[in-house]
Design a protein around this motif. Structure first.
Motif, PDB file in Angstrom:
ATOM      1  N   SER A 155       0.811  -1.213   0.000  1.00  0.00           N
ATOM      2  CA  SER A 155       0.000   0.000   0.000  1.00  0.00           C
ATOM      3  C   SER A 155       0.846   1.264   0.000  1.00  0.00           C
ATOM      4  O   SER A 155       0.446   2.289  -0.564  1.00  0.00           O
ATOM      5  N   ALA A 156       2.009   1.208   0.632  1.00  0.00           N
ATOM      6  CA  ALA A 156       2.869   2.396   0.738  1.00  0.00           C
ATOM      7  C   ALA A 156       3.656   2.669  -0.536  1.00  0.00           C
ATOM      8  O   ALA A 156       4.304   3.716  -0.644  1.00  0.00           O
ATOM      9  N   LEU A 157       3.597   1.746  -1.485  1.00  0.00           N
ATOM     10  CA  LEU A 157       4.345   1.908  -2.735  1.00  0.00           C
ATOM     11  C   LEU A 157       3.506   2.606  -3.800  1.00  0.00           C
ATOM     12  O   LEU A 157       2.288   2.421  -3.876  1.00  0.00           O
ATOM     13  N   ASN A 158       4.174   3.362  -4.656  1.00  0.00           N
ATOM     14  CA  ASN A 158       3.529   3.881  -5.861  1.00  0.00           C
ATOM     15  C   ASN A 158       3.127   2.715  -6.761  1.00  0.00           C
ATOM     16  O   ASN A 158       3.592   1.582  -6.578  1.00  0.00           O
ATOM     17  N   HIS A 159       2.301   2.996  -7.762  1.00  0.00           N
ATOM     18  CA  HIS A 159       1.749   1.914  -8.600  1.00  0.00           C
ATOM     19  C   HIS A 159       2.823   1.096  -9.303  1.00  0.00           C
ATOM     20  O   HIS A 159       2.632  -0.089  -9.595  1.00  0.00           O
ATOM     21  N   ASP A 160       3.984   1.700  -9.561  1.00  0.00           N
ATOM     22  CA  ASP A 160       5.079   0.986 -10.216  1.00  0.00           C
ATOM     23  C   ASP A 160       6.238   0.741  -9.255  1.00  0.00           C
ATOM     24  O   ASP A 160       7.387   0.600  -9.661  1.00  0.00           O
ATOM     25  N   GLY A 161       5.921   0.672  -7.958  1.00  0.00           N
ATOM     26  CA  GLY A 161       6.957   0.551  -6.946  1.00  0.00           C
ATOM     27  C   GLY A 161       7.543  -0.843  -6.828  1.00  0.00           C
ATOM     28  O   GLY A 161       7.052  -1.820  -7.392  1.00  0.00           O
ATOM     29  N   VAL A 162       8.609  -0.940  -6.024  1.00  0.00           N
ATOM     30  CA  VAL A 162       9.315  -2.207  -5.858  1.00  0.00           C
ATOM     31  C   VAL A 162       9.665  -2.403  -4.383  1.00  0.00           C
ATOM     32  O   VAL A 162       9.998  -1.449  -3.672  1.00  0.00           O
ATOM     33  N   THR A 252      21.654 -24.491  -1.903  1.00  0.00           N
ATOM     34  CA  THR A 252      22.290 -24.618  -0.589  1.00  0.00           C
ATOM     35  C   THR A 252      23.448 -23.654  -0.392  1.00  0.00           C
ATOM     36  O   THR A 252      23.966 -23.528   0.719  1.00  0.00           O
ATOM     37  N   GLU A 253      23.868 -22.960  -1.433  1.00  0.00           N
ATOM     38  CA  GLU A 253      25.086 -22.150  -1.350  1.00  0.00           C
ATOM     39  C   GLU A 253      24.925 -20.779  -0.689  1.00  0.00           C
ATOM     40  O   GLU A 253      25.748 -20.405   0.136  1.00  0.00           O
ATOM     41  N   PRO A 254      23.907 -20.000  -1.044  1.00  0.00           N
ATOM     42  CA  PRO A 254      23.875 -18.630  -0.522  1.00  0.00           C
ATOM     43  C   PRO A 254      23.654 -18.584   0.989  1.00  0.00           C
ATOM     44  O   PRO A 254      22.951 -19.425   1.555  1.00  0.00           O
ATOM     45  N   ASP A 255      24.252 -17.590   1.628  1.00  0.00           N
ATOM     46  CA  ASP A 255      23.926 -17.292   3.020  1.00  0.00           C
ATOM     47  C   ASP A 255      22.571 -16.588   3.085  1.00  0.00           C
ATOM     48  O   ASP A 255      21.805 -16.792   4.023  1.00  0.00           O
ATOM     49  N   PHE A 256      22.318 -15.741   2.075  1.00  0.00           N
ATOM     50  CA  PHE A 256      21.107 -14.922   2.066  1.00  0.00           C
ATOM     51  C   PHE A 256      20.420 -14.967   0.705  1.00  0.00           C
ATOM     52  O   PHE A 256      21.067 -15.104  -0.328  1.00  0.00           O
ATOM     53  N   PHE A 257      19.091 -14.829   0.744  1.00  0.00           N
ATOM     54  CA  PHE A 257      18.305 -14.613  -0.462  1.00  0.00           C
ATOM     55  C   PHE A 257      17.813 -13.167  -0.460  1.00  0.00           C
ATOM     56  O   PHE A 257      17.484 -12.613   0.599  1.00  0.00           O
ATOM     57  N   ILE A 258      17.758 -12.572  -1.631  1.00  0.00           N
ATOM     58  CA  ILE A 258      17.238 -11.215  -1.792  1.00  0.00           C
ATOM     59  C   ILE A 258      16.107 -11.273  -2.808  1.00  0.00           C
ATOM     60  O   ILE A 258      16.308 -11.672  -3.960  1.00  0.00           O
ATOM     61  N   HIS A 259      14.903 -10.897  -2.374  1.00  0.00           N
ATOM     62  CA  HIS A 259      13.727 -10.888  -3.238  1.00  0.00           C
ATOM     63  C   HIS A 259      13.485  -9.461  -3.735  1.00  0.00           C
ATOM     64  O   HIS A 259      13.408  -8.525  -2.939  1.00  0.00           O
ATOM     65  N   VAL A 260      13.350  -9.305  -5.031  1.00  0.00           N
ATOM     66  CA  VAL A 260      13.025  -8.019  -5.644  1.00  0.00           C
ATOM     67  C   VAL A 260      11.624  -8.184  -6.236  1.00  0.00           C
ATOM     68  O   VAL A 260      11.442  -8.854  -7.251  1.00  0.00           O
ATOM     69  N   ALA A 261      10.636  -7.581  -5.573  1.00  0.00           N
ATOM     70  CA  ALA A 261       9.219  -7.788  -5.921  1.00  0.00           C
ATOM     71  C   ALA A 261       8.633  -6.502  -6.481  1.00  0.00           C
ATOM     72  O   ALA A 261       8.606  -5.466  -5.806  1.00  0.00           O
ATOM     73  N   GLU A 262       8.158  -6.575  -7.724  1.00  0.00           N
ATOM     74  CA  GLU A 262       7.603  -5.392  -8.394  1.00  0.00           C
ATOM     75  C   GLU A 262       6.091  -5.370  -8.274  1.00  0.00           C
ATOM     76  O   GLU A 262       5.423  -6.398  -8.434  1.00  0.00           O
ATOM     77  N   LYS A 263       5.562  -4.216  -8.007  1.00  0.00           N
ATOM     78  CA  LYS A 263       4.110  -4.031  -7.880  1.00  0.00           C
ATOM     79  C   LYS A 263       3.437  -3.905  -9.256  1.00  0.00           C
ATOM     80  O   LYS A 263       2.321  -4.362  -9.450  1.00  0.00           O
ATOM     81  N   GLN A 264       4.155  -3.317 -10.190  1.00  0.00           N
ATOM     82  CA  GLN A 264       3.598  -3.062 -11.515  1.00  0.00           C
ATOM     83  C   GLN A 264       3.474  -4.340 -12.333  1.00  0.00           C
ATOM     84  O   GLN A 264       4.389  -5.182 -12.343  1.00  0.00           O
ATOM     85  N   TYR A 265       2.369  -4.476 -13.031  1.00  0.00           N
ATOM     86  CA  TYR A 265       2.207  -5.596 -13.938  1.00  0.00           C
ATOM     87  C   TYR A 265       2.970  -5.306 -15.221  1.00  0.00           C
ATOM     88  O   TYR A 265       2.809  -4.234 -15.812  1.00  0.00           O
ATOM     89  N   ARG A 266       3.794  -6.240 -15.655  1.00  0.00           N
ATOM     90  CA  ARG A 266       4.546  -6.089 -16.904  1.00  0.00           C
ATOM     91  C   ARG A 266       4.344  -7.306 -17.756  1.00  0.00           C
ATOM     92  O   ARG A 266       4.352  -8.442 -17.259  1.00  0.00           O
ATOM     93  N   GLU A 267       4.187  -7.086 -19.042  1.00  0.00           N
ATOM     94  CA  GLU A 267       4.060  -8.211 -19.967  1.00  0.00           C
ATOM     95  C   GLU A 267       5.354  -9.010 -19.981  1.00  0.00           C
ATOM     96  O   GLU A 267       6.446  -8.456 -19.888  1.00  0.00           O
TER      97      GLU A 267
END
Length: 268
Positions: A155-162, A252-267
């Motif tokens: 909700s706090a993101l703009n329509h094309d936010g991430v 099994t290799e990474p110490d951390f995962f980083i998720h990049v989640a986009e709000k905007q719908y893209r084809e």
């Protein structure tokens, strides 16, 4: 109000403490004062490189909400990269330290204490991006809390936010045992970090510092696929997951995962 407590309190059964609100009692002043020994700003900057700055600039983000400010590492990096940053955290102790760290580097951070579950009550306006880093989302112990927080972020993101959110590789810890190269995030010398107890509902980590002081954090062990599913169900359209800043990795290799989640719908 900032607490002056120096001792953590977990009661007689520490592994039974599985409460979202408890982090307030875990980040006591004495622990927060040592936090920068744990992450080592210079080493962390070298290990991360420009990953987050590049990801944000590629998506045209300018106004950023750092919802897990901690002692201010990412807020300061983003300010220095030219972003317009608001710094939030649930811990008053962390925010006080972040403000102090920012001022020491010539910046006045705009800090707001906020519980993510009611983020939009405390933080006004909309943002091009939200960053939730430092394995912080793991402090939420119920699915309702996690869904509520993600919905507030959305909700706090703009329509094309991430939204950029990271987590430990709990899948590897639970399925194969703990192993950390200390290459990313926790880069401090002579600071030992290890899980003291792990089950499907709790990862209790122990932090031992050079002066032999010992602290603990109780966290929920998030599985990668579960976090991605929750993000989709809240409404995020496109989610890319990186392992230690790389697109290609063995699970099994990474110490951390980083998720990049986009709000905007893209084809596709």
């Amino acid at each position: 109000m900032t607490s002056t407590a120096t001792q953590q309190e977990f009661g007689d059964a520490p592994t039974e403490v599985r409460d979202t609100e408890h982090y307030q009692q875990e980040y006591v002043k004495s622990f927060v004062d040592k936090w920068d020994e744990l992450i080592d700003w210079d080493s962390r900057r070298a290990s991360e490189g420009d990953f987050f700055i590049r990801a944000l600039k590629e998506r045209g983000a300018r106004r950023i909400l750092d919802v897990a400010t901690g002692t201010g590492f990412h807020s300061v990096q983003l300010v220095e990269a030219g972003f317009d940053v608001v710094s939030a955290d649930g811990s008053a102790e962390m925010l006080a330290k972040a403000f102090e760290n920012g001022r020491r580097r010539g910046h006045i951070l705009r800090t707001i204490q906020s519980d993510w579950r009611w983020l939009n009550r405390d933080v006004h306006g909309r943002f091009d991006a939200i960053v939730c880093l430092g394995n912080s989302f793991t402090h939420l112990f119920s699915e309702n809390d996690r869904r509520k927080a993600l919905a507030e972020f959305y909700s706090a993101l703009n329509h094309d936010g991430v939204l950029i959110l990271d987590q430990r590789n709990y899948d590897a810890i639970m399925d194969h045992g703990y192993s950390s190269k200390h290459t990313f995030y926790y880069c401090g010398d002579n600071v030992e970090v290890r899980p003291e107890h792990v089950d499907e509902g709790l990862a209790r980590f122990q932090y031992t510092f050079p002066d032999h002081s010992v602290y603990h954090l109780n966290m929920y062990p998030l599985r990668k696929a579960y976090v991605r599913r929750l993000m989709r169900e809240v409404g995020f359209q496109r989610i890319e997951t990186y392992g230690d800043f790389k697109e290609t990795y063995k699970e099994t290799e990474p110490d951390f995962f980083i998720h990049v989640a986009e709000k905007q719908y893209r084809e596709a």
